[in-house]
Motif scaffolding. Structure first.
Motif, PDB file in Angstrom:
ATOM      1  N   PRO A  44     106.343 -33.161  65.080  1.00  0.00           N
ATOM      2  CA  PRO A  44     104.980 -33.519  65.498  1.00  0.00           C
ATOM      3  C   PRO A  44     104.849 -35.011  65.740  1.00  0.00           C
ATOM      4  CG  PRO A  44     105.058 -33.158  63.127  1.00  0.00           C
ATOM      5  CD  PRO A  44     106.425 -32.810  63.655  1.00  0.00           C
ATOM      6  N   GLY A  45     103.936 -35.390  66.621  1.00  0.00           N
ATOM      7  CA  GLY A  45     103.606 -36.781  66.883  1.00  0.00           C
ATOM      8  C   GLY A  45     102.103 -36.961  66.814  1.00  0.00           C
ATOM      9  N   ALA A  46     101.588 -38.043  67.367  1.00  0.00           N
ATOM     10  CA  ALA A  46     100.155 -38.307  67.314  1.00  0.00           C
ATOM     11  C   ALA A  46      99.371 -37.266  68.110  1.00  0.00           C
ATOM     12  CB  ALA A  46      99.858 -39.703  67.844  1.00  0.00           C
ATOM     13  N   THR A  47      99.841 -36.933  69.312  1.00  0.00           N
ATOM     14  CA  THR A  47      99.154 -35.936  70.140  1.00  0.00           C
ATOM     15  C   THR A  47     100.134 -34.955  70.775  1.00  0.00           C
ATOM     16  OG1 THR A  47      99.203 -37.454  72.046  1.00  0.00           O
ATOM     17  CG2 THR A  47      97.212 -37.456  70.679  1.00  0.00           C
ATOM     18  N   THR A  48     101.350 -34.869  70.254  1.00  0.00           N
ATOM     19  CA  THR A  48     102.361 -33.981  70.819  1.00  0.00           C
ATOM     20  C   THR A  48     103.159 -33.298  69.711  1.00  0.00           C
ATOM     21  OG1 THR A  48     104.016 -35.750  70.924  1.00  0.00           O
ATOM     22  CG2 THR A  48     102.648 -35.403  72.895  1.00  0.00           C
ATOM     23  N   VAL A  49     103.821 -32.199  70.098  1.00  0.00           N
ATOM     24  CA  VAL A  49     104.811 -31.553  69.229  1.00  0.00           C
ATOM     25  C   VAL A  49     106.052 -31.328  70.080  1.00  0.00           C
ATOM     26  CG1 VAL A  49     105.369 -29.620  67.726  1.00  0.00           C
ATOM     27  CG2 VAL A  49     102.985 -30.370  67.944  1.00  0.00           C
ATOM     28  N   LEU A  50     107.187 -31.859  69.635  1.00  0.00           N
ATOM     29  CA  LEU A  50     108.445 -31.702  70.355  1.00  0.00           C
ATOM     30  C   LEU A  50     109.242 -30.558  69.741  1.00  0.00           C
ATOM     31  CD1 LEU A  50     110.474 -32.927  72.485  1.00  0.00           C
ATOM     32  CD2 LEU A  50     111.498 -34.127  70.533  1.00  0.00           C
ATOM     33  N   LEU A  51     109.715 -29.653  70.581  1.00  0.00           N
ATOM     34  CA  LEU A  51     110.599 -28.570  70.158  1.00  0.00           C
ATOM     35  C   LEU A  51     111.962 -28.826  70.769  1.00  0.00           C
ATOM     36  CD1 LEU A  51     108.296 -25.458  70.788  1.00  0.00           C
ATOM     37  CD2 LEU A  51     108.541 -26.803  68.705  1.00  0.00           C
ATOM     38  N   GLN A 112      91.604 -37.497  50.427  1.00  0.00           N
ATOM     39  CA  GLN A 112      92.819 -36.676  50.489  1.00  0.00           C
ATOM     40  C   GLN A 112      93.477 -36.928  51.839  1.00  0.00           C
ATOM     41  OE1 GLN A 112      93.465 -32.390  49.170  1.00  0.00           O
ATOM     42  NE2 GLN A 112      93.400 -32.130  51.380  1.00  0.00           N
ATOM     43  N   PHE A 113      94.644 -37.540  51.811  1.00  0.00           N
ATOM     44  CA  PHE A 113      95.385 -37.807  53.032  1.00  0.00           C
ATOM     45  C   PHE A 113      96.292 -36.619  53.358  1.00  0.00           C
ATOM     46  CE2 PHE A 113      94.449 -42.018  51.291  1.00  0.00           C
ATOM     47  CZ  PHE A 113      93.926 -42.656  52.406  1.00  0.00           C
ATOM     48  N   THR A 114      96.599 -36.469  54.625  1.00  0.00           N
ATOM     49  CA  THR A 114      97.552 -35.454  55.072  1.00  0.00           C
ATOM     50  C   THR A 114      98.549 -36.118  56.007  1.00  0.00           C
ATOM     51  OG1 THR A 114      95.877 -33.703  54.958  1.00  0.00           O
ATOM     52  CG2 THR A 114      97.863 -33.242  56.237  1.00  0.00           C
ATOM     53  N   VAL A 115      99.832 -35.887  55.776  1.00  0.00           N
ATOM     54  CA  VAL A 115     100.861 -36.466  56.643  1.00  0.00           C
ATOM     55  C   VAL A 115     100.802 -35.780  57.999  1.00  0.00           C
ATOM     56  CG1 VAL A 115     103.318 -36.876  56.977  1.00  0.00           C
ATOM     57  CG2 VAL A 115     102.336 -37.000  54.672  1.00  0.00           C
ATOM     58  N   ALA A 116     100.522 -36.567  59.035  1.00  0.00           N
ATOM     59  CA  ALA A 116     100.451 -36.028  60.387  1.00  0.00           C
ATOM     60  C   ALA A 116     101.830 -35.991  61.040  1.00  0.00           C
ATOM     61  CB  ALA A 116      99.492 -36.871  61.231  1.00  0.00           C
ATOM     62  N   PHE A 117     102.570 -37.071  60.888  1.00  0.00           N
ATOM     63  CA  PHE A 117     103.909 -37.148  61.475  1.00  0.00           C
ATOM     64  C   PHE A 117     104.639 -38.321  60.851  1.00  0.00           C
ATOM     65  CE2 PHE A 117     100.990 -39.541  64.110  1.00  0.00           C
ATOM     66  CZ  PHE A 117     101.644 -40.722  64.392  1.00  0.00           C
ATOM     67  N   SER A 118     105.915 -38.431  61.142  1.00  0.00           N
ATOM     68  CA  SER A 118     106.741 -39.522  60.633  1.00  0.00           C
ATOM     69  C   SER A 118     107.264 -40.346  61.800  1.00  0.00           C
ATOM     70  CB  SER A 118     107.926 -38.979  59.816  1.00  0.00           C
ATOM     71  OG  SER A 118     107.466 -38.220  58.714  1.00  0.00           O
ATOM     72  N   GLY A 119     107.534 -41.622  61.541  1.00  0.00           N
ATOM     73  CA  GLY A 119     108.060 -42.476  62.596  1.00  0.00           C
ATOM     74  C   GLY A 119     108.229 -43.888  62.108  1.00  0.00           C
ATOM     75  N   PHE A 120     108.531 -44.793  63.011  1.00  0.00           N
ATOM     76  CA  PHE A 120     108.695 -46.225  62.755  1.00  0.00           C
ATOM     77  C   PHE A 120     109.958 -46.515  61.960  1.00  0.00           C
ATOM     78  CE2 PHE A 120     107.746 -49.818  59.763  1.00  0.00           C
ATOM     79  CZ  PHE A 120     107.930 -50.830  60.680  1.00  0.00           C
ATOM     80  N   ALA A 121     110.096 -45.881  60.800  1.00  0.00           N
ATOM     81  CA  ALA A 121     111.280 -46.054  59.950  1.00  0.00           C
ATOM     82  C   ALA A 121     111.513 -44.740  59.218  1.00  0.00           C
ATOM     83  CB  ALA A 121     111.070 -47.195  58.956  1.00  0.00           C
ATOM     84  N   PRO A 122     112.745 -44.443  58.800  1.00  0.00           N
ATOM     85  CA  PRO A 122     113.007 -43.201  58.061  1.00  0.00           C
ATOM     86  C   PRO A 122     112.107 -43.079  56.834  1.00  0.00           C
ATOM     87  CG  PRO A 122     115.075 -44.228  58.705  1.00  0.00           C
ATOM     88  CD  PRO A 122     113.992 -45.214  59.033  1.00  0.00           C
ATOM     89  N   GLY A 123     111.371 -41.966  56.768  1.00  0.00           N
ATOM     90  CA  GLY A 123     110.513 -41.719  55.627  1.00  0.00           C
ATOM     91  C   GLY A 123     109.132 -42.323  55.723  1.00  0.00           C
ATOM     92  N   PHE A 124     108.814 -43.022  56.823  1.00  0.00           N
ATOM     93  CA  PHE A 124     107.476 -43.605  56.976  1.00  0.00           C
ATOM     94  C   PHE A 124     106.531 -42.530  57.491  1.00  0.00           C
ATOM     95  CE2 PHE A 124     103.935 -45.831  58.759  1.00  0.00           C
ATOM     96  CZ  PHE A 124     103.802 -46.996  58.025  1.00  0.00           C
ATOM     97  N   ALA A 125     105.531 -42.171  56.673  1.00  0.00           N
ATOM     98  CA  ALA A 125     104.600 -41.097  56.999  1.00  0.00           C
ATOM     99  C   ALA A 125     103.274 -41.664  57.490  1.00  0.00           C
ATOM    100  CB  ALA A 125     104.369 -40.217  55.774  1.00  0.00           C
TER     101      ALA A 125
END
Length: 201
Positions: A44-51, A112-125
């Motif tokens: 998942p990304g900000a406005t996309t999902v890659l398969l 209550q936060f929810t992880v939307a996606f990861s990026g920038f660096a390994p493990g950055f949520a």
């Protein structure tokens, strides 16, 4: 929702907003676990999902699926992160919110936060939850080094730096907890769909 080709073996689902991204991520994960979907990765990304690693014909099949239901905010696993709220940008953030520093901390603790996606660096949520009302701009110039464990805000996202790195997010606190370790499975502690609470240390 729109589906595009992305290279030889991937599809990109373009969504209208982050809520639709989360709905599709949840549905795709459910179908993969049930054996109804064969893909290598769901990202998942900000406005996309890659398969990635898709089988031929999946794009046509996706077009026949009904729109997935929104994901319940209480659906994902819950992780509590012990946090010291002493970030150097916290007073500025409180002023932007027109609140005292204790009231700003209370807002962060009660969200209550929810992880939307990861990026920038390994493990950055990238964690959603504050909403646009409490969004804050990035710094005009990024810091050359942000310490590992820094809890920070940018836009309407909250994030925790898993390792020391440059960064332009506004620092509101820090944690000593390990968020990324290649020896663990999965290596990232905060994966998409995970609920997160910042708990005063």
């Amino acid at each position: 929702m729109r589906v595009r080709r992305a290279g030889a073996s991937a599809l990109l689902i373009e969504c209208r907003d982050s809520e639709q991204v989360e709905a599709w991520r949840g549905e795709l994960w459910r179908r993969r676990e049930a054996g109804e979907l064969r893909v290598t990765d769901i990202v998942p990304g900000a406005t996309t999902v890659l398969l990635d690693g898709v089988e031929p014909g999946l794009a046509r099949e996706l077009a026949t699926w009904p729109a997935p239901d929104p994901v319940s905010p209480d659906q994902g696993p819950l992780v509590e992160i012990a946090t010291e709220f002493d970030g150097e940008d916290l007073p500025d953030v409180a002023r932007m919110w027109n609140r005292s520093v204790p009231a700003a901390i209370e807002l962060l603790v009660s969200t209550q936060f929810t992880v939307a996606f990861s990026g920038f660096a390994p493990g950055f949520a990238y964690m959603r939850g504050l909403g646009e009302k409490f969004g804050v701009p990035r710094l005009d110039a990024p810091r050359p080094r942000v310490p590992a464990g820094s809890v920070a805000l940018a836009g309407d996202y909250c994030g925790i730096y898993p390792t020391a790195s440059p960064g332009g997010w506004r620092l509101v606190g820090r944690t000593s907890e390990t968020l990324f370790d290649v020896r663990h499975e999965p290596p990232a502690r905060l994966g998409p769909g995970t609920r997160v609470r910042l708990v005063p240390a």
